[in-house]
Design a protein around this motif. Structure first.
Motif, PDB file in Angstrom:
ATOM      1  N   UNK A   1      45.581  45.324  54.808  1.00 21.44           N
ATOM      2  CA  UNK A   1      45.905  46.612  54.181  1.00 21.44           C
ATOM      3  C   UNK A   1      45.348  47.772  55.013  1.00 21.44           C
ATOM      4  N   UNK A   2      45.625  48.980  54.545  1.00 27.18           N
ATOM      5  CA  UNK A   2      45.270  50.179  55.315  1.00 27.18           C
ATOM      6  C   UNK A   2      43.752  50.382  55.364  1.00 27.18           C
ATOM      7  N   UNK A   3      43.063  50.019  54.274  1.00 29.21           N
ATOM      8  CA  UNK A   3      41.597  50.141  54.272  1.00 29.21           C
ATOM      9  C   UNK A   3      41.006  49.207  55.324  1.00 29.21           C
TER      10      UNK A   3
ATOM     11  N   UNK B   1      49.610  42.988  58.897  1.00 25.68           N
ATOM     12  CA  UNK B   1      50.432  41.769  58.829  1.00 25.68           C
ATOM     13  C   UNK B   1      51.877  42.067  58.421  1.00 25.68           C
ATOM     14  N   UNK B   2      52.062  42.962  57.446  1.00 25.32           N
ATOM     15  CA  UNK B   2      53.425  43.156  56.930  1.00 25.32           C
ATOM     16  C   UNK B   2      54.330  43.938  57.883  1.00 25.32           C
TER      17      UNK B   2
ATOM     18  N   UNK C   1      53.836  47.658  52.574  1.00 29.66           N
ATOM     19  CA  UNK C   1      53.111  47.802  53.840  1.00 29.66           C
ATOM     20  C   UNK C   1      51.754  47.106  53.789  1.00 29.66           C
ATOM     21  N   UNK C   2      51.339  46.690  52.572  1.00 32.96           N
ATOM     22  CA  UNK C   2      50.024  46.072  52.408  1.00 32.96           C
ATOM     23  C   UNK C   2      50.146  44.770  51.614  1.00 32.96           C
ATOM     24  N   UNK C   3      49.341  43.785  51.987  1.00 35.16           N
ATOM     25  CA  UNK C   3      49.228  42.576  51.159  1.00 35.16           C
ATOM     26  C   UNK C   3      48.253  42.925  50.039  1.00 35.16           C
ATOM     27  N   UNK C   4      48.710  42.926  48.770  1.00 37.44           N
ATOM     28  CA  UNK C   4      47.835  43.392  47.692  1.00 37.44           C
ATOM     29  C   UNK C   4      46.673  42.433  47.443  1.00 37.44           C
ATOM     30  N   UNK C   5      45.525  43.019  47.148  1.00 32.66           N
ATOM     31  CA  UNK C   5      44.317  42.233  46.862  1.00 32.66           C
ATOM     32  C   UNK C   5      44.501  41.533  45.508  1.00 32.66           C
TER      33      UNK C   5
ATOM     34  N   UNK D   1      50.833  36.873  47.185  1.00 31.21           N
ATOM     35  CA  UNK D   1      50.141  36.872  48.481  1.00 31.21           C
ATOM     36  C   UNK D   1      50.697  35.756  49.363  1.00 31.21           C
ATOM     37  N   UNK D   2      50.859  34.569  48.785  1.00 30.51           N
ATOM     38  CA  UNK D   2      51.327  33.438  49.604  1.00 30.51           C
ATOM     39  C   UNK D   2      52.769  33.627  50.058  1.00 30.51           C
ATOM     40  N   UNK D   3      53.623  34.199  49.194  1.00 35.81           N
ATOM     41  CA  UNK D   3      55.013  34.486  49.607  1.00 35.81           C
ATOM     42  C   UNK D   3      55.015  35.433  50.811  1.00 35.81           C
ATOM     43  N   UNK D   4      54.236  36.511  50.708  1.00 35.42           N
ATOM     44  CA  UNK D   4      54.200  37.518  51.781  1.00 35.42           C
ATOM     45  C   UNK D   4      53.606  36.933  53.063  1.00 35.42           C
ATOM     46  N   UNK D   5      52.507  36.217  52.904  1.00 37.99           N
ATOM     47  CA  UNK D   5      51.782  35.672  54.053  1.00 37.99           C
ATOM     48  C   UNK D   5      52.609  34.589  54.764  1.00 37.99           C
ATOM     49  N   UNK D   6      53.299  33.759  53.994  1.00 37.86           N
ATOM     50  CA  UNK D   6      54.121  32.688  54.577  1.00 37.86           C
ATOM     51  C   UNK D   6      55.190  33.298  55.492  1.00 37.86           C
TER      52      UNK D   6
END
Ligand code: 4NP
Length: 155
Positions: free
Chosen positions: A87-89, A108-109, A118-122, A134-139
């Motif tokens: 993420x941006x932070x 990553x995104x 634009x960010x993988x949410x925590x 998270x796993x859908x996005x990361x995969x």
């Protein structure tokens, strides 16, 4: 050998998942020995701990093992060719480190071919669906990152 470091805040949810999925795609393509792959957190609160049990369980249900232990990013990571943040932070925290070359830091995104996110949410304070998202996005994004590196003949 390209050295890829995945980074999030705590190194117990998102970046361990990204590390495990990237490793999974690398193994599927028979490139196991072509990469150095690791993950770290911008914070050190969870150093030494295994990944969050909810993240490990969600990944295991999809056949991916998350076996890393948390650690904080350190100047010994200066040899990373690519630091991939969630993420941006994370991006700000990592690029603020004096030894980090900003051009080596990517979100990553940026590599995800479809999402508007634009960010993988925590997922830490959320329920099961957050971990599955998270796993859908990361995969998808780690698969696309590997495509990117292969297309540019970086591996
Ligand atoms: P991660 O999730 O950055 O994806 O590992 C978090 C884990 C722990 C905390 C925050 C985010 N925490 O505040 O302890």
């Amino acid at each position: 050998m390209p050295n890829i470091l995945f980074v999030c805040l705590g190194n117990i949810c998102r970046s361990p998942a990204a590390e495990a999925y990237f490793r999974h795609h690398v193994q599927e393509r028979g490139l196991d020995h072509a990469f150095c792959i690791d993950s770290a957190g911008t914070g050190g609160w969870h150093a030494g701990e295994p990944a969050d049990a909810r993240m490990r369980s969600a990944a295991q249900q999809r056949g991916v093992e998350i076996s890393s232990h948390a650690r904080q990013i350190a100047s010994s990571d200066a040899d990373a060719d690519l630091i991939v943040v969630m993420d941006k932070a994370n991006h700000k925290d990592v690029t603020d480190l004096p030894w980090v070359e900003p051009s080596r830091v990517r979100c990553l995104l940026e590599f995800h071919p479809e999402t508007a996110r634009t960010e993988v949410p925590d997922p830490y304070y959320d329920g099961t669906e957050a971990f599955d998202l998270v796993l859908d996005l990361v995969d998808t994004a780690t698969c696309a990152l590997l495509d990117y590196l292969q297309e540019r003949e970086l591996v």
